[in-house]
Write an enzyme that holds these catalytic residues in place. Structure first.
Site, PDB file in Angstrom:
ATOM      1  N   LYS A  73      -1.945  10.134 -11.435  1.00 25.73           N
ATOM      2  CA  LYS A  73      -2.842   9.700 -12.304  1.00 25.73           C
ATOM      3  C   LYS A  73      -2.124   9.378 -13.628  1.00 25.73           C
ATOM      4  O   LYS A  73      -1.426  10.166 -14.020  1.00 25.73           O
ATOM      5  CB  LYS A  73      -4.079  10.564 -12.512  1.00 25.73           C
ATOM      6  CG  LYS A  73      -5.059   9.828 -13.262  1.00 25.73           C
ATOM      7  CD  LYS A  73      -6.254  11.005 -13.252  1.00 25.73           C
ATOM      8  CE  LYS A  73      -7.628  10.148 -14.155  1.00 25.73           C
ATOM      9  NZ  LYS A  73      -8.789  11.115 -13.928  1.00 25.73           N
ATOM     10  N   SER A 148     -12.986   9.233 -12.482  1.00 28.79           N
ATOM     11  CA  SER A 148     -12.133   8.474 -12.994  1.00 28.79           C
ATOM     12  C   SER A 148     -10.632   8.496 -12.315  1.00 28.79           C
ATOM     13  O   SER A 148      -9.877   7.474 -12.326  1.00 28.79           O
ATOM     14  CB  SER A 148     -11.911   8.486 -14.715  1.00 28.79           C
ATOM     15  OG  SER A 148     -11.402   9.991 -14.685  1.00 28.79           O
ATOM     16  N   SER A 172     -14.072  13.961 -12.243  1.00 34.01           N
ATOM     17  CA  SER A 172     -13.216  12.774 -11.984  1.00 34.01           C
ATOM     18  C   SER A 172     -12.179  13.101 -10.657  1.00 34.01           C
ATOM     19  O   SER A 172     -11.504  12.273 -10.466  1.00 34.01           O
ATOM     20  CB  SER A 172     -12.266  12.354 -13.183  1.00 34.01           C
ATOM     21  OG  SER A 172     -13.089  11.362 -14.035  1.00 34.01           O
TER      22      SER A 172
HETATM   23  N1  GLN Z   1     -17.460  10.487 -14.767  1.00 32.96           N
HETATM   24  C1  GLN Z   1     -17.539  11.460 -15.827  1.00 32.96           C
HETATM   25  C2  GLN Z   1     -17.425  10.949 -17.128  1.00 32.96           C
HETATM   26  O1  GLN Z   1     -17.505   9.468 -17.296  1.00 32.96           O
HETATM   27  C3  GLN Z   1     -16.364  12.270 -15.685  1.00 32.96           C
HETATM   28  C4  GLN Z   1     -15.235  11.816 -15.957  1.00 32.96           C
HETATM   29  C5  GLN Z   1     -13.838  12.754 -15.948  1.00 32.96           C
HETATM   30  O2  GLN Z   1     -13.900  13.964 -15.180  1.00 32.96           O
HETATM   31  N2  GLN Z   1     -12.793  12.384 -16.557  1.00 32.96           N
HETATM   32  O3  GLN Z   1     -17.267  11.352 -18.252  1.00 32.96           O
END
Ligand code: GLN
Length: 482
Positions: A73, A148, A172
């Site tokens: 990532k 994400s 994420s």
């Molecule tokens: N979808 C969650 C957010 O928008 C989690 C993001 C993440 O785990 N980096 O914060």
């Protein structure tokens, strides 16, 4: 998958160079449509592959990960290669060092193919917040891959790498794994070093594997976990091989089902059915299904959406146009515009940070400000303590907790971008594990048919702190049993 590839390499049925070239060919074919990768490192990857081939030829012993192509990532630093975190502000950033997880993979002789797309600074649940491109779900190109770490999950699902590393602050790794039909593990907080991971919310962030199966997740966890002197929150764990702990009988395993996760109408009917079938399968395998209560489920999301932006507002202060990446100051030198320091900060951030990032910085700054600190931040910390406590209590009665990873299967591109609150709801089942710090895994549990497409559904298991062994073994048993 990893073990099979390893065998082929060691038996010299295939070379790592060939394997790496094959993956690049697949990427060339599929990535223009799926857009999982942000950057590729062909030369770098092939050099590594050839060095592994040499080792094999010389009869040297190699690690399970040696010569096997993976992706990372784009919020983890690789020395000398671009690392954007999905943001314009880091468009030209080349880190001078490796993240600890990258260093560890390199020590295992893993082949790093490239960096995967993500929501800007990992803020989002669909990868639509990337400043560069929208990644598509390999199961339906009208739909998001989740986020994400959507690039990582899509890359693994479309076989554009053998496995990937993602990061998980509130889901994420798990939510995109669920949307793309692959396995995603968020380890216990403190298990994996965050050094060299571009921070989102430091008390919640963890790096973990996105893989095709459970054994691969165990193999990666063994190699990336452990104490790191560059991250003081990491702990010394008994150095065990998680892959060796798999295959134990799960008869008698106590699986807790939180009533609250199945109440209300947020959970889609079709997903609910699949999860219930999954739980029934565990029961048939001899696990004990126990109803439990997690009343905090009602305020976990609210707690997360205060703590997380507060930490973001502090962490992202470093992107000021002076130390990292793009700078309005550097541009003004060319145009002859006369900017003072404050103006450089303001212009850089105004221009190069995206909408969602700005929204969260403002929310966090607000909840940390003198007049509101007690009302929001301090209160959220109290709620966090309560949630932790609830988990401690629950884990006296059960070994793992099961439920859905996400309330729905993958949604459509553009479906939730107009209303950020709706997007936040996608995280309802995942944020709790980060708040409590417990390990959690999402793995495929069938699919639902929507508009003539089969969309994967993920089942989530949460485990006790540092008990990844039980978690992985339970998931492995599920995966192996037909
Ligand atoms: N979808 C969650 C957010 O928008 C989690 C993001 C993440 O785990 N980096 O914060």
């Amino acid at each position: 998958m990893i073990r099979e590839l390893h065998k082929k390499l060691v038996n010299q049925e295939i070379t790592s160079e060939r394997l790496t070239e094959d993956y690049f060919a697949k990427i060339e074919k599929k990535n223009p449509e799926i857009k999982a990768y942000l950057s590729l490192n062909k030369e770098f990857a092939l050099d590594k592959a050839r060095s592994v081939d040499k080792k094999i030829k010389n009869g040297e012993e190699i690690d399970l990960l040696a010569g096997i192509p993976c992706s990372i990532k784009d919020n983890m630093c690789i020395e000398g290669l671009p690392t954007t975190a999905g943001s314009k502000i880091l468009e030209n950033y080349i880190p001078p060092y490796d993240a600890t997880v990258v260093k560890k993979l390199k020590e295992s002789d893993a082949v790093l193919l490239g960096k995967t797309n993500m929501d800007e600074f990992a803020m989002g649940s669909s990868t639509e917040n990337s400043a560069y491109q929208v990644t598509k779900n390999p199961h339906d190109s009208d739909r998001v891959p989740g986020g994400s770490s959507g690039g990582s999950a899509a890359a693994v699902a479309a076989d554009m790498c053998a496995y990937s590393l993602g990061s998980d602050t509130g889901g994420s790794i798990r939510q995109p794994a669920s949307f793309c039909g692959v396995v995603g593990l968020k380890p216990t907080y403190g298990m994996v070093s965050r050094y060299g991971l571009i921070a989102m919310a430091s008390s919640l962030d963890q790096i973990g594997p996105v893989t095709k199966n459970i054994e691969d997740a165990a193999i990666i966890l063994t190699r990336i976990s452990g104490k790191d002197r560059f991250d003081s929150t990491t702990v010394e764990t008994a150095s065990k091989n998680y892959e060796d702990g798999l295959g134990k009988d799960i008869r008698g395993l106590r699986i807790g089902i939180p009533k609250e996760y199945f109440a209300g109408d947020g959970l889609g009917k079709d997903v609910k059915e699949k999860i219930e079938e999954g739980i029934a399968k565990f029961e048939r395998m001899g696990a004990k299904i126990i109803d439990i209560n997690l009343p905090s489920a009602d305020f976990a999301l609210a707690t997360y959406y205060i703590i997380m932006p507060s930490e973001i507002s502090s962490n992202l202060a470093r992107f000021d146009g002076i130390r990292f990446g793009k700078s309005a100051g550097a541009e003004s030198e060319k145009t002859g515009e006369d900017l003072n320091l404050l103006e450089i900060y303001q212009k850089t951030r105004a221009k190069s940070l995206g909408k969602e990032v700005k929204r969260r910085i403002m929310l966090g700054t607000y909840s940390l400000s003198a007049g509101y600190y007690d009302k929001y931040y301090a209160k959220a910390q109290k709620a966090r303590a309560l949630i932790r406590k609830e988990f401690e209590e629950a884990f006296k009665k059960v070994d793992v907790i099961a439920g859905p990873t996400s309330p729905t299967a993958a949604f459509k591109i553009g479906e939730k971008t107009a209303n950020p609150l709706e997007m936040y709801l996608a995280d309802i089942y995942t944020v709790t594990a980060n708040i409590a710090g417990v390990p959690a895994i999402s793995f495929p549990c069938g699919s639902v048919r929507i508009e003539k497409k089969d969309l994967p559904v993920g089942l989530q298991l949460m485990g006790k702190w540092f008990d990844e062994e039980t978690l992985l073994n339970a998931a492995y048993a599920f995966e192996q049993s037909k």
